[in-house]
Scaffold this active site. Structure first.
Site, PDB file in Angstrom:
ATOM      1  N   ASP A 165       0.900  -1.462   0.028  1.00 22.54           N
ATOM      2  CA  ASP A 165       0.089   0.001  -0.109  1.00 22.54           C
ATOM      3  C   ASP A 165       0.871   1.241   0.045  1.00 22.54           C
ATOM      4  O   ASP A 165       1.850   0.989   0.139  1.00 22.54           O
ATOM      5  CB  ASP A 165      -0.797   0.064   1.219  1.00 22.54           C
ATOM      6  N   SER A 166       0.079   2.187  -0.175  1.00 21.19           N
ATOM      7  CA  SER A 166       1.069   3.502   0.055  1.00 21.19           C
ATOM      8  C   SER A 166       1.518   3.945   1.543  1.00 21.19           C
ATOM      9  O   SER A 166       2.493   4.655   1.492  1.00 21.19           O
ATOM     10  CB  SER A 166       0.325   4.639  -0.626  1.00 21.19           C
ATOM     11  N   TYR A 197      -1.100   8.271  -2.563  1.00 20.52           N
ATOM     12  CA  TYR A 197      -1.098   8.017  -4.138  1.00 20.52           C
ATOM     13  C   TYR A 197      -2.254   8.779  -4.618  1.00 20.52           C
ATOM     14  O   TYR A 197      -2.214   9.084  -5.898  1.00 20.52           O
ATOM     15  CB  TYR A 197      -1.118   6.668  -4.150  1.00 20.52           C
ATOM     16  N   CYS A 242      -4.198  -1.579  -1.952  1.00 18.45           N
ATOM     17  CA  CYS A 242      -4.168  -0.317  -1.971  1.00 18.45           C
ATOM     18  C   CYS A 242      -5.449  -0.062  -3.111  1.00 18.45           C
ATOM     19  O   CYS A 242      -5.310  -0.447  -4.367  1.00 18.45           O
ATOM     20  CB  CYS A 242      -2.984   0.498  -2.567  1.00 18.45           C
ATOM     21  N   THR A 255      -6.322   2.632  -4.999  1.00 14.68           N
ATOM     22  CA  THR A 255      -5.605   3.557  -5.968  1.00 14.68           C
ATOM     23  C   THR A 255      -4.749   2.836  -6.908  1.00 14.68           C
ATOM     24  O   THR A 255      -4.764   2.931  -8.314  1.00 14.68           O
ATOM     25  CB  THR A 255      -4.947   4.726  -5.348  1.00 14.68           C
ATOM     26  N   GLU A 298      -2.905   8.241   8.414  1.00 13.40           N
ATOM     27  CA  GLU A 298      -1.675   8.015   8.601  1.00 13.40           C
ATOM     28  C   GLU A 298      -0.965   8.911   9.911  1.00 13.40           C
ATOM     29  O   GLU A 298      -0.165   8.257  10.689  1.00 13.40           O
ATOM     30  CB  GLU A 298      -0.662   8.732   7.314  1.00 13.40           C
ATOM     31  N   CYS A 335     -10.997   2.845  -0.089  1.00 14.13           N
ATOM     32  CA  CYS A 335      -9.449   3.034   0.165  1.00 14.13           C
ATOM     33  C   CYS A 335      -9.213   2.331   1.440  1.00 14.13           C
ATOM     34  O   CYS A 335      -9.808   2.281   2.454  1.00 14.13           O
ATOM     35  CB  CYS A 335      -9.268   4.617   0.431  1.00 14.13           C
ATOM     36  N   THR A 336      -8.016   1.511   1.392  1.00 12.23           N
ATOM     37  CA  THR A 336      -7.565   0.687   2.542  1.00 12.23           C
ATOM     38  C   THR A 336      -7.301   1.484   3.842  1.00 12.23           C
ATOM     39  O   THR A 336      -7.235   0.909   4.825  1.00 12.23           O
ATOM     40  CB  THR A 336      -6.604  -0.264   2.295  1.00 12.23           C
ATOM     41  N   HIS A 337      -7.133   2.897   3.825  1.00  7.88           N
ATOM     42  CA  HIS A 337      -6.732   3.669   5.151  1.00  7.88           C
ATOM     43  C   HIS A 337      -8.154   3.897   5.866  1.00  7.88           C
ATOM     44  O   HIS A 337      -8.375   4.143   6.873  1.00  7.88           O
ATOM     45  CB  HIS A 337      -6.619   4.990   4.714  1.00  7.88           C
TER      46      HIS A 337
HETATM   47  N1  DGL Z   1      -4.850   3.340   0.805  1.00  3.99           N
HETATM   48  C1  DGL Z   1      -4.778   3.564  -0.579  1.00  3.99           C
HETATM   49  C2  DGL Z   1      -5.965   3.254  -1.386  1.00  3.99           C
HETATM   50  O1  DGL Z   1      -6.490   2.329  -0.841  1.00  3.99           O
HETATM   51  C3  DGL Z   1      -3.960   4.858  -0.909  1.00  3.99           C
HETATM   52  C4  DGL Z   1      -4.228   6.315  -0.311  1.00  3.99           C
HETATM   53  C5  DGL Z   1      -3.336   7.241  -0.559  1.00  3.99           C
HETATM   54  O2  DGL Z   1      -2.236   6.938  -0.821  1.00  3.99           O
HETATM   55  O3  DGL Z   1      -3.750   8.426  -1.094  1.00  3.99           O
HETATM   56  O4  DGL Z   1      -6.419   4.073  -2.183  1.00  3.99           O
END
Ligand code: DGL
Length: 278
Positions: free
Chosen positions: A10-11, A42, A73, A75, A152, A184-186
């Site tokens: 992931d990012s 990302y 991720c 993205t 983050e 988004c995994t965050h």
């Molecule tokens: N966690 C990532 C996603 O699922 C990327 C978030 C990012 O870096 O902008 O999209």
């Protein structure tokens, strides 16, 4: 017999939400996680840049002899999955198809909301994936770029996070969606606040569980699933100093985030080798 690890990236820390589920489903598997913390986020970057980053990371992980790659991720899944699948000979699993599958199964009203980064929403990857499953489902999308830095930073339960969520989600709630994909995994790190804003009638879908199930099925089918009696080891790599990743990751995974190493990624070029398609 020596068993290879599952590679996952992931990012930043977001992919840990997927890793957690993978470990839950397959505690016997070794994993190698890469968080590209020097280049997060990302979601605000161009497709060309995200693809280049994803190729660099995949090349790094493949050199560590992984048996399957999870693009944890959204993205990177939206923008680079096809490139990675063409480049590698090992299975590459993204998070968008599993999330779309779950959302289509869960919705009763046929109105599904999707939140994600600017890049994911702009790509329309979720809308296409959901409509491929059921063209009658109405998909309403919304980019929530500030959720990634909040996650983050570990600011997942304070007033700043609450106000940010309210201003992003109020309009979406009004559209009457009964299902909301955390695209988004965050975002699962902010699940409580998102649920609070959307109210009880809205089911939140996070693709981690479905992704883990997909990975288990592929490994089983290919005879690559490690015997259940084994205990997996977990290694972590980051591209910036590890302190923030360890702090937030430990809180999320409930401690024990050891073996985190900072690395430098090499320039992207498709490698020729046994696990990489020529
Ligand atoms: N966690 C990532 C996603 O699922 C990327 C978030 C990012 O870096 O902008 O999209």
């Amino acid at each position: 017999m020596s068993w290879k690890a599952i590679g996952i990236f992931d990012s930043g820390i977001g992919g840990l939400t997927v890793l957690k589920e993978l470990v839950e489903v397959m505690p016997q598997e070794d994993t190698i996680y890469l968080g590209d913390t020097a280049r997060v986020p990302y979601g605000a970057k161009s497709p060309e840049t995200v693809i280049r980053y994803a190729v660099e990371i995949a090349s790094f992980l493949v050199k560590r002899d992984i048996k399957l790659l999870v693009v944890a991720c959204n993205t990177a899944s939206a923008l680079s999955l096809e490139t990675l699948q063409n480049m590698l000979t090992i299975p590459v699993v993204g998070v968008i198809e599993p999330g779309a599958r779950r959302a289509a199964a869960v919705t009763r009203s046929g109105r599904v909301g999707v939140i994600g980064t600017e890049a994911t929403i702009k790509s329309s990857a979720y809308t296409r994936a959901i409509k491929r499953i059921n063209p009658a489902i109405e998909v309403i999308t919304r980019a929530c770029p500030l959720f990634v830095p909040l996650a983050e930073e570990g600011w997942t339960g304070n007033e700043v996070a609450r106000l940010t969520a309210r201003s992003y989600l109020a309009g979406l709630k009004e559209t009457g969606v009964d299902t909301l994909v955390l695209g988004c995994t965050h975002y699962p790190l902010l699940k409580e606040i998102i649920a609070e804003c959307m109210g009880e009638g809205v089911t939140l879908v996070d693709s981690a569980e479905e992704t883990a199930r997909t990975v288990a099925e592929i490994l089983l089918h290919q005879g690559l699933l490690r015997p259940a009696a084994e205990q997996g080891n977990h290694h972590y790599f980051v591209t910036d100093v590890p302190a923030g990743f360890i702090r937030v990751g430990n809180r999320f995974l409930g401690g024990n985030l050891e073996d985190v190493h900072q690395i430098k990624l090499e320039e992207a070029h498709v490698q020729e080798g046994s696990d990489v398609a020529a």
